[in-house]
Each structure stands twice: as structure tokens, then as C-alpha cells.
Write a protein that holds these residues in place. Structure first.
Motif, PDB file in Angstrom:
ATOM      1  N   GLU A 213     -46.518  -8.254   6.505  1.00 59.50           N
ATOM      2  CA  GLU A 213     -46.088  -6.944   7.347  1.00 59.50           C
ATOM      3  C   GLU A 213     -45.114  -6.250   6.552  1.00 59.50           C
ATOM      4  O   GLU A 213     -45.062  -4.755   6.461  1.00 59.50           O
TER       5      GLU A 213
ATOM      6  N   GLU B 244     -57.181 -15.767  15.291  1.00 59.27           N
ATOM      7  CA  GLU B 244     -55.877 -15.038  15.721  1.00 59.27           C
ATOM      8  C   GLU B 244     -55.278 -14.606  14.241  1.00 59.27           C
ATOM      9  O   GLU B 244     -54.806 -13.549  14.239  1.00 59.27           O
TER      10      GLU B 244
ATOM     11  N   ASP C 176     -57.362 -11.841  13.072  1.00 58.64           N
ATOM     12  CA  ASP C 176     -57.129 -10.520  13.785  1.00 58.64           C
ATOM     13  C   ASP C 176     -55.711  -9.854  13.587  1.00 58.64           C
ATOM     14  O   ASP C 176     -55.828  -8.613  13.445  1.00 58.64           O
ATOM     15  N   ARG C 177     -54.911 -10.500  13.264  1.00 57.11           N
ATOM     16  CA  ARG C 177     -53.326 -10.145  13.244  1.00 57.11           C
ATOM     17  C   ARG C 177     -53.414  -9.552  11.644  1.00 57.11           C
ATOM     18  O   ARG C 177     -53.025  -8.397  11.593  1.00 57.11           O
TER      19      ARG C 177
ATOM     20  N   GLY D 273     -55.246  -6.289  12.105  1.00 54.98           N
ATOM     21  CA  GLY D 273     -54.335  -5.152  12.747  1.00 54.98           C
ATOM     22  C   GLY D 273     -53.337  -4.905  11.879  1.00 54.98           C
ATOM     23  O   GLY D 273     -52.826  -3.554  12.053  1.00 54.98           O
TER      24      GLY D 273
ATOM     25  N   ARG E  65     -54.985  -2.368   9.403  1.00 53.94           N
ATOM     26  CA  ARG E  65     -55.433  -1.095  10.105  1.00 53.94           C
ATOM     27  C   ARG E  65     -54.306  -0.125  10.657  1.00 53.94           C
ATOM     28  O   ARG E  65     -54.347   1.207  10.517  1.00 53.94           O
ATOM     29  N   ALA E  66     -52.976  -0.736  10.891  1.00 55.17           N
ATOM     30  CA  ALA E  66     -51.854  -0.050  11.109  1.00 55.17           C
ATOM     31  C   ALA E  66     -51.562   0.935  10.151  1.00 55.17           C
ATOM     32  O   ALA E  66     -50.767   1.947  10.330  1.00 55.17           O
TER      33      ALA E  66
END
Length: 288
Positions: free
Chosen positions: A187, A248, A251-252, A255, A258-259
Motif C-alpha cells: 500500500e 481475501e 481481493d485486497r 483493491g 484498482r485504487a
């Protein structure tokens, strides 16, 4: 090892164009030697006519095209400046895992894909580098440099954290990893990339055993770095929980990508490398 890895990567790169569904379009607009950016700027290739705006000089007007209408038109050329692409290949010990002696470890597949992608990009006139190891440059000499860096990098740490050093503002980047460590590091890296206007792709590389969890009965699980160990008498009972947590995590990752306008995929070492290379090349092309 480096020449062998480079030879395999080049062979993989050479097989990519025939596999592309858009081969004819790529041959016309990219030609694996010129990557059209599809926006106005410096270049030689005609792109489009647009109506003249206030501030356009008289020498920008295409008088022949304008003579066919009541308005003035400007002839725009397609921007063809080379793009900079930074690759990060996870050097952690986790990437040394293979669930079967007949399969290469995840690290080998990640290096092969990274180098094959570099072959295609460099042949297309792009600049390619390795995050924290080699600044983006063009030319065949850079390919040799990248191969040497990848072949000579020793495993370090249990899990990898994406490196952003060397990324060029408004360039492209590709992270290749199993992404089984702390996702906060991913992240953070994506946030730094977004701050620099960098777009790219995450390629999660897993061994089929990590995807299927084919374990049952008494099993000892130990991390590649030896820092974590778990023994169970009924491994099969862990399968459902493991698969749920893996889903999970995927998916994280999707996400997070994609963000910030990135792409994400999962590739297994039991699959042909071509599919992942094709995906990565198309992801970078589509991200322009």
C-alpha cells in the motif's frame, strides 16, 4: 547463470507477438519498435486534425486541410517519446519456495518474466530499469545489465517490500512478488508511485501448492527463512480457512491496485510463462 536466464527470457519474448490477438494493430501502431502514446506531442506520425484554438500560431495551421472547410485546422502528431519502466522483482526468501522438485521456484519465474518483459520493452525503444538496482536506460547493453543484476541478487528477508527507488515520474512500473508478507508495504509503495504519477501492474506469483493447499494429516509448515514454524496433525482441516484468507488477500491486492489505477493478476508457476508475459505487456500498453 545470467546468459542462460537472458537467453530464456529473449526466447519467451520472441514468442509473444504471434500470441497477441491484436497483432495486426500492434504491428501498425507499435511495430515493437515504436510505442505510440495516442496523445499530441513531439513525433513524426500523423495522429489527427483538430480545430485551431486561440493562441495557435499561423505556422501550426494546415492550410490544405483548412481550405476544404470554413474553419482552420491544426495537424497534430502523435507523441512518441520513450517511456521509462521500472521493474521490482521480490528478492525475499519466500520467493525461493517450490512445492514440487519438477517446478522452478517462484523467484526463477519472476526473474524470467521480468527479463522477458524488459526484452520487449527495450526492443520497443523504451527505457527499463530495476528498482533500487539499475536506473531506467535504453539499449541492448541495459538488457545485459538487468540480467546480471537479477542473476546476482541474493535472497534477503522473509518477505519482500516493494522498492520504489529509481521510479521516474509519470513512468510505468511492474511489481513481481508472491505478496505474502505485510500488505501495508504494498500500500505504501503504491501510494508513493501514485504521488509520482506512475501507473503499472502487480503480478502475484504463487506455486500451485500455495494455491491448492494439497496437505493432509501430520504436516510441518516452516517459512523459507526459518522464522516461522507450525506443526499440525490434521492439515486438511486448515484448508478451508487457508483458501479463504488467500482469497481475501487477493481481493485486497486487487483493491489496492484498482485504487491507484494499476492492474493486478495472479500467475502460477505451474502455468506457461507466456500467459503472464502477454498479460503484463498488454497491461502496460493499456495503461498509457
Amino acid at each position: 547463470m545470467a546468459p542462460d536466464l537472458r537467453a530464456r527470457a529473449e526466447a519467451l519474448g520472441q514468442t509473444l507477438p504471434p500470441l497477441l490477438a491484436e497483432a495486426e494493430m500492434l504491428a501498425a501502431t507499435v511495430m515493437l519498435g515504436e510505442h505510440g502514446r495516442r496523445r499530441a506531442g513531439l513525433g513524426d506520425e500523423f495522429w489527427q486534425y483538430r480545430p485551431a484554438h486561440a493562441g495557435d500560431s499561423a505556422r501550426m495551421i494546415d492550410w490544405r486541410r483548412s481550405a476544404r472547410s470554413d474553419a482552420h485546422f491544426v495537424r497534430e502528431r502523435e507523441w512518441q517519446a520513450a517511456q521509462s519502466v521500472t521493474l521490482w522483482v521480490d528478492p525475499s526468501k519466500s520467493m525461493a519456495f517450490s512445492g514440487d522438485k519438477s517446478r522452478a521456484p517462484k523467484a526463477d519465474r519472476a526473474k524470467l518474466l521480468a527479463l522477458a518483459l524488459a526484452v520487449l520493452l527495450l526492443r520497443g525503444g523504451e527505457r527499463v530499469g530495476l528498482a533500487g538496482l539499475a536506473h531506467p536506460r535504453a539499449g541492448r547493453a541495459q538488457l545485459l545489465r538487468l540480467a546480471a543484476r537479477l542473476a546476482g541478487e541474493d535472497a534477503s528477508g522473509e518477505y519482500g517490500a516493494p522498492e520504489t527507488e529509481g521510479m521516474v515520474s509519470h513512468g510505468r512500473a511492474v511489481f513481481l512478488s508472491d505478496f505474502l508478507g505485510d500488505l501495508s508495504t504494498v500500500e505504501t509503495a503504491l501510494a508513493r508511485a501514485a504521488d509520482r504519477g506512475v501507473k503499472g501492474a502487480l503480478i502475484q506469483i504463487l506455486d500451485p501448492a500455495e494455491e491448492e493447499f494439497p496437505f493432509d494429516g501430520r504436516t510441518i509448515f516452516e517459512s523459507m527463512g526459518g522464522t516461522m514454524r507450525h506443526e499440525t496433525q490434521q492439515a486438511g482441516e486448515l484448508r478451508a480457512r487457508y483458501l479463504a484468507r488467500l482469497a481475501e488477500r487477493k481481493d485486497r491486492l486487487a483493491g489496492l491496485a484498482r485504487a491507484v489505477g494499476w492492474h493486478f493478476t495472479t500467475h502460477h508457476t505451474g502455468q506457461p510463462a507466456h500467459s503472464a508475459l502477454l498479460w503484463a505487456y498488454a497491461a502496460l500498453k493499456g495503461g498509457r
